[in-house]
Every structure is written in C-alpha cells, then in structure tokens.
Scaffold this motif. Structure first.
Motif, short mmCIF file in Angstrom:
data_model
loop_
_atom_site.label_atom_id
_atom_site.label_comp_id
_atom_site.label_asym_id
_atom_site.label_seq_id
_atom_site.Cartn_x
_atom_site.Cartn_y
_atom_site.Cartn_z
N ARG B 149 28.50 27.29 74.92
CA ARG B 149 29.91 26.89 75.07
C ARG B 149 30.11 25.49 74.50
O ARG B 149 31.12 25.20 73.88
N LEU B 174 36.02 29.94 70.84
CA LEU B 174 36.07 30.62 72.13
C LEU B 174 37.49 30.87 72.64
O LEU B 174 37.67 31.56 73.64
N ALA B 175 38.48 30.30 71.99
CA ALA B 175 39.86 30.49 72.45
C ALA B 175 40.72 31.24 71.43
O ALA B 175 41.90 31.46 71.69
N GLU B 177 41.65 34.69 69.65
CA GLU B 177 41.47 36.11 70.00
C GLU B 177 40.58 36.86 69.02
O GLU B 177 39.88 37.78 69.40
N ALA B 180 36.68 35.05 69.35
CA ALA B 180 35.95 34.93 70.62
C ALA B 180 34.87 36.01 70.79
O ALA B 180 33.72 35.69 71.11
N THR B 260 33.69 32.57 78.12
CA THR B 260 35.14 32.76 77.93
C THR B 260 35.87 33.24 79.18
O THR B 260 37.09 33.26 79.20
N PRO B 264 40.25 34.86 75.41
CA PRO B 264 41.67 34.63 75.65
C PRO B 264 42.45 35.95 75.65
O PRO B 264 42.15 36.82 74.84
N THR B 268 37.83 39.18 75.36
CA THR B 268 36.37 39.34 75.55
C THR B 268 36.05 40.02 76.89
O THR B 268 34.89 40.00 77.30
#
Lengths: 74, 316
Positions: B149, B174-175, B177, B180, B260, B264, B268
């Motif tokens: 992360r 990670l944010a 769509e 992620a 996550t 988002p 995920t």
C-alpha cells in the motif's frame, strides 16, 4: 572464438534475469525494513535513496510498548 | 515355512520363504486396526471439529434468518441463496474474483515455471537463489499488503516516484477503478509465483535423467525441448499448481482488505471480502453463510475436477 566466450552472452543474460527476479522478490521485504528504521514522517518516498536519511529504532520501541500495553495487565 | 533348493552344483541350500520380520499370520489383524484408529483419531477429531462441523453449521445457518444475538433463528428455506445470487454487489464480487483469478493464475504459473527452470540452470548459487525466490511465500501477507500500500501510494509511493523519474504522470493505483484490481493482482502474482516455482522445481527434479539424455540425442534444445519433453512430463504438476493457485485466487482476502478494503466503488470486492462484509459489516449471518456455502461447493467441485484431470492423465 573459444567456447567460453561463445557462452558469455547466455551467462550474462542468465545472471541479469536472476538478479532481476531476486530484486523483485526481495524489494517489498527491503522496503519493510527501510520503513521500520525510518522516522514516522519519512514513511513515504522522498527522492530515490536506498536508505532513509535518518535511521531510528523508535518504531520498534513504540510497537513493543503498544503491544505490551494492549495484551498486558491493565 | 522352508523349502529345499538344489543347485546345479549339487549343493543343497535351505531358504526361508517367510522373512524373519514379517508379522505372524496368527497375529490378530484387529490389533493393528485399533492402533491405526488410535493414531488417526486426533487428526480426524480436529478435522471434524474445525472443518466439517463449521461447514455443516454454515449450511444450517444458511437456511435460517440468524439475528445478531444468535437467539430465535427463523427458517427461511432457500431465500438466503436467492438473495445472494440476485444481489448486484455479490455479482460484481464474483466478476472481480474471476478477473483476479485470470490476472493471477496464468502469470504466476508462467513466472513460476520460468523461475524453476532458471534455478535448475544455475550452478552453485541455485540454493541461495531458490531461497531468495521462496521468501515471498514465507512473508506475512498482511504485513506485505501494508508495505505494498505504501509502495503504490499516490503521493510518495515508490511506484509513482519511479514513474515520475521516467517522466510519466502519477497513477492512483489503489483508488482508480481500472487500476486497483490489477494492482492487487500483481501482489497476488508476486506471492503465487513463488509458490508455483517450488511446485515446478519438485516436478522438474522428478523428470528422469534418461529423458534429458534422450532429448539431447534427438537434438531437442531450448523452447522445443520445453514444449515437446518438459511440459508433457510436468502435466501432473501443472494441474496441481493450477488448482492450488486457483484455490488461493478464489479465496483472496487479506491483501484486498488491507490494500483497498474492496474499493473504489467495489472495484476490488471479492467473494470472501463481501462474505465477510455481509456477515460482520451488515450482520446478516444467514446470507453470509449461504454465500460461504456456495463458495465451499465451488471449491469442492474444483478439487473433484482436479482429481478427474489427473486420472485422465493416468496419474492417481
């Protein structure tokens, strides 16, 4: 051209792929160590350097004291 | 029991047909059976208590509306199954899990096989390199997920610093769509490739030296040898590695939750994370049990499929 020189590109290729694979496998573990010895405000990257500017053991003592406070007698 | 054997030289040799350490025929068989039962009883008890009983309880709970207090279960039949199968969030989680499995299984098998072949070609350093390449499997996945992360963080993360170093705009790994799930899958590949490598190394060592010699005589080398000799010989290992990697992929939980938390926008969310969320986030234990029981049935079918695939290949 001697056989050893003929095999040199193959050997260099093998060594390169091996080094890359080991680097990918080890990198997250190295990053964990790097973060463990870095001050809290230096967790995120500040320029490409293999080791944090300031090395500290404060994270270990804090983790130990918090863990013992949570599981130990109140 | 003995018999006399006369050799051509005329000497008489007395041979014992029953080996001295073999059990006496008079020894009651049920004594051995009792010892065997006593030895497997602890393992069977643990298996029954911690695997089969929870599975049975989960199935029973899936037929009831279970309040959080655990008191006053009301029978609802198959309503929980209808609910979860019609839930769009569950459907998205199933789609994500399938996509995660596709993104994880094939690359990890290919990389694992490549690493195993690489290690077998190394000389004195093979032990050191195989130990290093095995480390991802031994590392704690939750701790590694926290580290990943940080690595994939938008600001100050190593991945984005590296991208900016080569002049690429930062990516919200990670944010975003679209990014992620592949990012979480990359962590899965990092770990699963190590596991596949160990399996393939074991498979490669089981190939007899005579096969390699015969291939060399036939002039097979490189990719042709891999395709015509090594891959067919590795078939049972490939089936095993595929099934085990699929089991891991379908049951992905820790890395998703830490990296996550299913976001988002559920991009995920996987089957296990939504099962956990329904059960311990929304406290709908009946629906959660129905979903986990469906997953169990799928995993059992996968195990059965693996057995069939191995038997088709003549391996028991």
């Amino acid at each position: 051209v001697t056989p050893s020189i003929r095999k040199l590109p193959g050997r260099v290729g093998l060594a390169t792929v091996t080094t890359l694979a080991c680097a990918v496998a080890l990198f997250p573990l190295y990053w964990m160590l790097r973060t463990a010895f870095a001050p809290e405000d230096a967790v995120f990257f500040r320029g490409i350097s293999p080791w944090p500017d300031e090395v500290t053991l404060a994270n270990f003592s804090r983790a130990w004291s918090e863990a013992t406070r949570r599981v130990g007698p109140s | 029991m003995t018999h006399v054997d006369e050799s051509t030289t005329g000497t008489t040799v007395q041979c014992a047909t029953t080996p001295p350490d073999s059990p006496s025929p008079r020894k009651p068989i049920h004594r051995d059976a009792r010892a065997a039962i006593a030895m497997i009883a602890p393992a069977v008890t643990v298996l029954l208590l911690f695997t089969y009983l929870p599975a049975l309880l989960s199935f029973v709970a899936s037929l009831f509306d279970v309040p959080l207090s655990g008191q006053g279960w009301s029978f609802v039949g198959l309503d929980n199954y209808e609910d979860v199968l019609g839930d769009p969030d569950v459907r998205q989680a199933v789609r994500n899990t399938v996509l995660y499995a596709v993104l994880t299984i094939v690359p990890s098998l290919a990389v694992g096989l490549g690493l195993a072949l690489l290690v077998t070609r190394l000389g004195r350093t093979s032990t050191l390199v195989s130990t290093i390449l095995f480390l991802p499997l031994t590392a704690n996945l939750v701790a590694m997920a926290v580290v990943f992360r940080w690595i994939f963080a938008l600001r100050g993360g190593f991945a984005n610093e590296l991208l900016s170093f080569v002049g690429v705009e930062p990516v919200n790994f990670l944010a975003d769509e679209r990014a992620a799930l592949p990012t979480v899958a990359a962590v899965g590949v990092w770990r699963a490739a190590s596991f596949s490598m160990v399996l393939f190394m074991a498979g490669l060592t089981s190939i007899p030296t005579a096969v390699h010699e015969a291939a060399a005589v036939d002039g097979l080398r490189g990719i042709r040898k891999l395709r015509l000799v090594i891959l067919p010989m590795l078939r049972p290992t490939i089936v095993l590695a595929t099934v085990l990697t699929t089991l891991q992929a379908v049951q992905v939980f820790d890395s998703v939750l830490v990296m996550t938390d299913g976001g988002p926008q559920g991009a995920t969310e996987t089957i296990l994370t939504i099962t956990w969320r329904i059960g311990f986030g929304y406290f709908e234990l009946g629906r959660s049990s129905a979903l986990s029981f469906l997953l169990l049935v799928f995993l059992l079918a996968l195990g059965y499929g693996r057995r069939r695939a191995l038997l088709r290949g003549g391996v028991s």
